[in-house]
Write an enzyme that holds these catalytic residues in place. Structure first.
Site, PDB file in Angstrom:
ATOM      1  N   ASP A  30       0.749  -1.217   0.317  1.00  0.00           N
ATOM      2  CA  ASP A  30       0.081   0.049   0.319  1.00  0.00           C
ATOM      3  C   ASP A  30       0.962   1.176  -0.026  1.00  0.00           C
ATOM      4  OD1 ASP A  30      -3.274   0.568   1.541  1.00  0.00           O
ATOM      5  OD2 ASP A  30      -2.165   1.712   0.157  1.00  0.00           O
TER       6      ASP A  30
HETATM    7  C1  GLC Z   1      -4.368   4.273  -0.259  1.00  0.00           C
HETATM    8  C2  GLC Z   1      -5.068   3.413   0.068  1.00  0.00           C
HETATM    9  C3  GLC Z   1      -5.134   2.102  -0.767  1.00  0.00           C
HETATM   10  C4  GLC Z   1      -5.129   2.592  -2.337  1.00  0.00           C
HETATM   11  C5  GLC Z   1      -3.697   3.043  -2.715  1.00  0.00           C
HETATM   12  C6  GLC Z   1      -3.400   3.844  -3.877  1.00  0.00           C
HETATM   13  O1  GLC Z   1      -3.279   4.447   0.990  1.00  0.00           O
HETATM   14  O2  GLC Z   1      -4.697   2.585   1.538  1.00  0.00           O
HETATM   15  O3  GLC Z   1      -6.663   1.328  -0.787  1.00  0.00           O
HETATM   16  O4  GLC Z   1      -5.510   1.689  -3.331  1.00  0.00           O
HETATM   17  O5  GLC Z   1      -3.166   4.118  -1.404  1.00  0.00           O
HETATM   18  O6  GLC Z   1      -4.286   5.057  -3.593  1.00  0.00           O
END
Ligand code: GLC
Length: 730
Positions: free
Chosen positions: A287
């Site tokens: 993430d």
């Molecule tokens: C964010 C979220 C995740 C998302 C990623 C890209 O922090 O936790 O769900 O897909 O970053 O935006």
């Protein structure tokens, strides 16, 4: 005379790419589409330098000027990076792809990702609402429509479906979950993966957030999670297993510290479970910044330590923080990270790129959907899903609105709101394309029925200056439709709330309007169950509209006017207050029954149970019939129940089949949902709903290390108000 077709540059490059990968003999194996992917991967990997490999393990945001971007690295956009997060601009995406194809040594295409969660330009209901429709095929169709729109803008990969397990609605991301049943969430996970990935317009899916993020302590986002291993296997892991079974190509590792070992550095979940137990061969992306966050979590001493631990645990692609890019070369040179660990991560990423045909079709040709407004077909699908996802929680008979209702007062901060109906993660959705509840009612109320709107108060904060006008309007009406709830920003990521109370002065407004004494229909627009408190008994009807998306207002109007019959059923328990959390249907039994252990100050029961949902007709269940009263492991027991619609109008019923194992080596939940089936019943019609029980699949349960246990003994079966018992033989 036919004008010569003007070959556009993309077409030329497309042609070039197609030709260069289609021909055979004189091309390097990795460029030959006729060869097996494994062979192409091996050939390409053997040609790559360490620096090129490390770049493939790096994902960046396309828009690095974004002030919220945690990326602290130089903002060069290197075309050798494995992946970028795209921002819905096909030209920008293709331009960067052309650089990767023509200005790098090996011409490895980039895979572009985006958060396509519940729609792209056409916005569908939030996933928590989608789960309340109990229709995996509808979910599959909606996610495929989203994939078509996203693909047309150059998205190759969505960071969805989110399949976290959450029983704490203080956590804003409950809005993104498919509810509290691991079985129902597993069915949704498989449907979403199929919808996103199927067909030529498909995009790679990503099961997230692996794993346990939904148990963030106190509902506070990014907090640690303390999950007993048996509960991890019982509640949190099943939807990921189901998504992988359905062919998900990618998984996203989560932020949360999982029992002291952060999910983005947890070798047990990332390698032992994901790779060795489940045989997952796709890629794992962290993430956003989760690798770097290992430092703050106290698991890594510095960035290099974080990079080493995440890679060795099983995180292949580093999202946004650039830590792999900065440190892996030195870690390999020092021997801290084996070169083979880098190679294996690169293999997984290349496999996904080959699988998605990026080497053959690296560029996306503009199409009618590129940057386009929602099509009628997608809008129709969005309206259907919104209608099916809404849950009629209470109805004293005021709904559907009677034909002789002449004056409708539409009151509340969400009465004419559009942006908030899209909810969080609304991607390219546009508020101006959303049908508000006011617009929906104007369009669907019978001719001659007046509609007047008064916001009454702000959605949050503000004063009582709008109360008088709202109360006066209520007094002058035949029926009040009161639209209360949350803004889109009050749920989703980083949107935790300590209470479930309606924000601002909305409850006060509701009580003041209710005192006008007219029949009150409460429509709740929210990303989570909210506390209804003293308003609940004053409402003649309550409709949970959730955040219903682009056609949300039309769907509300369809249901209130009776053009459509509500059929949604809660996929999450609706608590009376945050003080009851956690409160969910599949809890283990309390040690004592009756009033022992109950709260002294409020009822212990939920405001509305998991599975609750009313219709404008009724459904009568006959007794459960079983093919036999004992089933042996390996056998099948078929249970049936006949459901009748005695009413005067058609309605859709969802039969939820639960089991209860009253005595087991590990205590079992009060109820476990194990099957569901939804069908439309015409007035007076009856239908047999069936559940073919397979003991290993339906009656076994995991131990603390995920090994299934199937024990002989009694099982109680529930369907609607009916119960039955049978035994599992030795
Ligand atoms: C964010 C979220 C995740 C998302 C990623 C890209 O922090 O936790 O769900 O897909 O970053 O935006």
């Amino acid at each position: 005379m036919k004008r010569p077709v003007k070959a556009t540059l993309p077409a030329l490059i497309l042609g070039f790419a197609a030709v260069t990968t289609a021909m055979s003999a004189d091309l390097p194996p990795y460029r030959r589409a006729d060869l097996p992917v494994a062979q192409r991967v091996a050939d390409l990997l053997a040609r790559m330098t360490l620096a090129e490999k490390i770049d493939q393990l790096t994902q960046r945001g396309l828009d690095d000027s974004n002030p919220n971007n945690v990326v602290r690295r130089a903002t060069e956009l290197r075309p050798t990076y494995g992946s970028f997060m795209t921002a819905g601009n096909l030209a920008v995406r293709n331009a960067l792809q052309r650089e990767a194809l023509t200005q790098t040594r090996l011409g490895i295409p980039i895979i572009f990702g985006a958060d396509v969660i519940h729609g792209y330009r056409t916005i569908f209901p939030i996933p928590l609402a989608e789960a309340c429709a109990w229709d995996p095929d509808l979910l599959r169709r909606a996610d495929h429509a989203a994939a078509e729109e996203a693909r047309a803008d150059g998205v190759d990969w969505t960071f969805a479906p989110m399949v976290d397990h959450c029983v704490d609605p203080r956590w804003g991301r409950i809005a993104e979950t498919f509810g509290e049943s691991p079985y129902a969430a597993s069915v949704c996970a498989a449907a979403a993966v199929t919808g996103f990935q199927e067909g030529p317009d498909g995009i790679a899916a990503c099961l997230k957030h692996y794993v346990g993020y939904g148990a963030s302590e106190g509902g506070r986002d990014y907090s640690s999670t303390e999950i007993a291993p048996q509960r991890l296997w019982e509640m949190h892991l099943p939807p990921f297993a189901a998504g992988i079974q359905a062919g998900a190509l990618t998984v996203m590792s989560a932020f949360n510290d999982l029992n002291g070992v952060p999910a983005s550095a947890n070798a047990y979940t990332l390698t032992e479970v994901l790779r060795h137990r489940w045989g997952f061969s796709g890629l794992v992306v962290s993430d956003w910044g989760a690798v770097e966050q290992l430092i703050r979590q106290g698991y890594a001493a510095d960035e290099a330590d974080a990079a080493r631990k995440a890679l060795l645990a099983g995180v292949d692609l580093d999202m946004a923080d650039g830590v792999y890019r900065e440190h892996l070369a030195a870690l390999v040179a020092s021997g801290s990270v084996p070169a083979e660990a880098v190679d294996e991560a690169v293999r997984r990423i290349l496999r996904v790129k080959f699988d998605r045909g990026l080497f053959e079709r690296p560029l996306v040709e503009p199409s009618a959907l590129t940057g386009a407004a929602p099509t009628p077909a997608h809008l129709e699908l969005a309206e259907e899903f919104a209608v099916r996802s809404m849950v009629l929680l209470k109805n004293s008979g005021v709904l559907p609105l009677a034909a002789d209702v002449r004056r409708v007062a539409l009151i509340g901060p969400l009465a004419d709101d559009r942006a908030d109906l899209m909810g969080s993660w609304f991607q390219q959705g546009r508020a101006e394309e959303v049908t508000s509840i006011a617009a929906g009612l104007r369009d669907r109320l019978p001719v001659g029925t007046s509609l007047e709107v008064a916001p009454g108060c702000a959605l949050d904060g503000g004063g009582r200056e709008g109360f008088d006008a709202a109360v006066a309007l209520a007094r002058a009406s035949d029926v009040v439709v009161l639209c209360l709830g949350e803004s889109a920003g009050m749920s989703g990521e980083n949107a935790s709330r300590s209470s479930l109370r309606l924000p601002g002065r909305q409850l006060e407004l509701g009580l003041a309007v209710a005192a006008a004494g007219k029949p009150l229909v409460l429509v709740v627009v929210s990303g989570r169950p909210v506390e209804l408190g003293a308003l609940e008994p004053k409402a003649a009807a309550i409709l949970a509209a959730w955040q219903p998306g682009t056609r949300g207002g039309a769907a509300v109007a369809d249901l209130l006017t009776g053009r459509r019959n509500p059929s949604g059923r809660l996929a999450v328990t609706w608590p009376r207050s945050a003080g009851q959390i956690p409160l969910y249907h599949n809890m283990r039994p309390r040690a004592r029954g009756g009033t022992y252990g109950e709260y002294q100050d409020i009822p212990t029961t939920p405001q509305y149970e998991f599975g609750h949902g009313l219709s404008y007709t009724t459904f009568v269940y006959g007794p459960i019939r079983m093919s036999q009263t004992t089933v042996a492991p390996g056998g099948t027991l078929t249970a049936e129940v006949t459901v009748t619609n005695p009413g005067a109008r058609a309605g859709r019923e969802t039969v939820l089949w639960y089991i209860r194992d009253p005595v087991a080596r590990i205590t079992r939940p009060l109820r476990e949902l194990k099957h569901f089936e939804s069908a439309e019943l015409a007035p007076g019609a009856s239908r047999v709903f069936r559940f073919a029980i397979e003991p290993e699949r339906d009656l076994s349960y995991p131990d603390a290390d995920g090994h299934r246990i199937l024990e002989p003994g009694e099982i109680i079966l529930f369907a609607g108000p009916e119960t039955a018992e049978f035994r599992v033989a030795q």
